[in-house]
Design an enzyme around this catalytic site. Sequence first.
Site, short mmCIF file in Angstrom:
data_model
loop_
_atom_site.label_atom_id
_atom_site.label_comp_id
_atom_site.label_asym_id
_atom_site.label_seq_id
_atom_site.Cartn_x
_atom_site.Cartn_y
_atom_site.Cartn_z
N ASP A 11 0.89 -1.22 0.04
CA ASP A 11 0.01 0.00 0.09
C ASP A 11 0.62 1.23 -0.01
O ASP A 11 1.70 1.61 0.71
CB ASP A 11 -1.23 0.10 1.38
CG ASP A 11 -1.88 -1.08 0.97
OD1 ASP A 11 -2.01 -1.59 0.28
OD2 ASP A 11 -2.54 -1.14 2.15
N GLU A 56 -9.64 -10.17 -5.15
CA GLU A 56 -8.52 -9.52 -5.47
C GLU A 56 -7.76 -10.31 -6.48
O GLU A 56 -6.57 -10.02 -7.02
CB GLU A 56 -7.81 -8.76 -4.69
CG GLU A 56 -8.66 -7.44 -4.36
CD GLU A 56 -7.64 -6.29 -3.21
OE1 GLU A 56 -8.11 -5.21 -3.06
OE2 GLU A 56 -6.72 -7.28 -2.65
N GLY A 72 -6.22 -10.12 0.84
CA GLY A 72 -5.81 -11.59 1.76
C GLY A 72 -4.83 -11.21 2.57
O GLY A 72 -5.11 -11.82 3.81
N THR A 114 -21.86 -5.42 5.94
CA THR A 114 -21.12 -4.12 6.56
C THR A 114 -21.75 -2.92 6.31
O THR A 114 -21.92 -2.70 5.19
CB THR A 114 -19.53 -4.35 6.52
OG1 THR A 114 -19.25 -4.23 5.13
CG2 THR A 114 -19.27 -5.56 7.01
N ASP A 143 -11.35 -5.27 6.45
CA ASP A 143 -10.42 -6.45 6.43
C ASP A 143 -10.36 -6.86 7.97
O ASP A 143 -10.53 -8.02 8.28
CB ASP A 143 -8.94 -6.15 5.71
CG ASP A 143 -9.02 -5.88 4.27
OD1 ASP A 143 -9.98 -6.32 3.56
OD2 ASP A 143 -8.20 -5.21 3.87
#
Length: 334
Positions: free
Chosen positions: A33, A159, A61, A242, A275
């Site tokens: 990231d 992903e 993941g 969510t 996540d």
Amino acid sequence: MNASQQVEASSPSLGEHNLTEPVIVVVGSLNMDLVTVTDHVPDAGETVLGSSFHTFCGGKGANQAVACARFGAKVHMIGCIGDDSFGQDLLHNLEAEGIDCSGITIIQGKSSGTAAITINDHDNRIIVVPGANGEFTATLVEKHRELIQAADLLLMQLEVPMETVKAAAFIAQEHRVPIMLNPAPAAPLDAAWMETINWFTPNEHELSIMLGNQLKLETDSSSAMEHWGALLGTWPERIIMTKGADGALWTTADGQVHHTKGLNVEVKDTTGAGDTFNGALAVSLAEGRSLEEAVKRSVAAGALSVTRFGAQGGMPTRTELEAFLQTGKTSYSS
């Protein structure tokens, strides 16, 4: 048989015993990231100054694998990285979390996946470049069949290529291993294949896409809750939707809608909150907790995660989560 063949959904034995250290296999992406914080998001052709820049190990993941490990599970990660410095950093980061990385393949000549994240006004915009994640094939999953068949729960996202996700699901179903799918990024899913999944964890946008936009909010609908109840009711007890700061919605077997409300915390960075939620939910269900209790714990975990920067950096440990559940305080041990 192969992964394209249909198999009947298993009836997982979760809840028959409480596991103190459940084994969770995560099949998914690993990204680096690249995070920029700015007071103004540039328009086309515009250059602005940012206030800070950071690099964090990520990928849905890997993020969910870290969350599972911090919440007390024994975790095996299956995925792909490139033969670059980012790849080595991603691998070492997971190993430092105590995660087994024997299922991670290094793809020669490929860069590792990256996610360019811009944070503005406590919200984020993300551009993902798959890199080695795009080379994650069904064949590579098959090489690690033994890890999946020995798991207490398989956790996946979208992903990586869909054929890879389906291959992993087939192996899990063949060995009656429960499956949780976080359908992100959003994608329409085949209804017949969805029968093989035990739990889905979409947000509002992902839920609509997942179901093929089959159900729309009518202008004369009495309430938004009625709308979401209709959507969730298509898969009772299997969809946990969510809603960010507003918590999560889910249904019981009879279709009754439940709302586990969000918690009031000081938000610093929402990256990785979903996540964190997924990791906490996977561990809670694998431990044999009820869906109600599992969702409550997961909403609290997600709330804790947004009080610090970084997808993985903000993820609390099990000890920190327990303290938060008992006291409501968001102070960390580190």
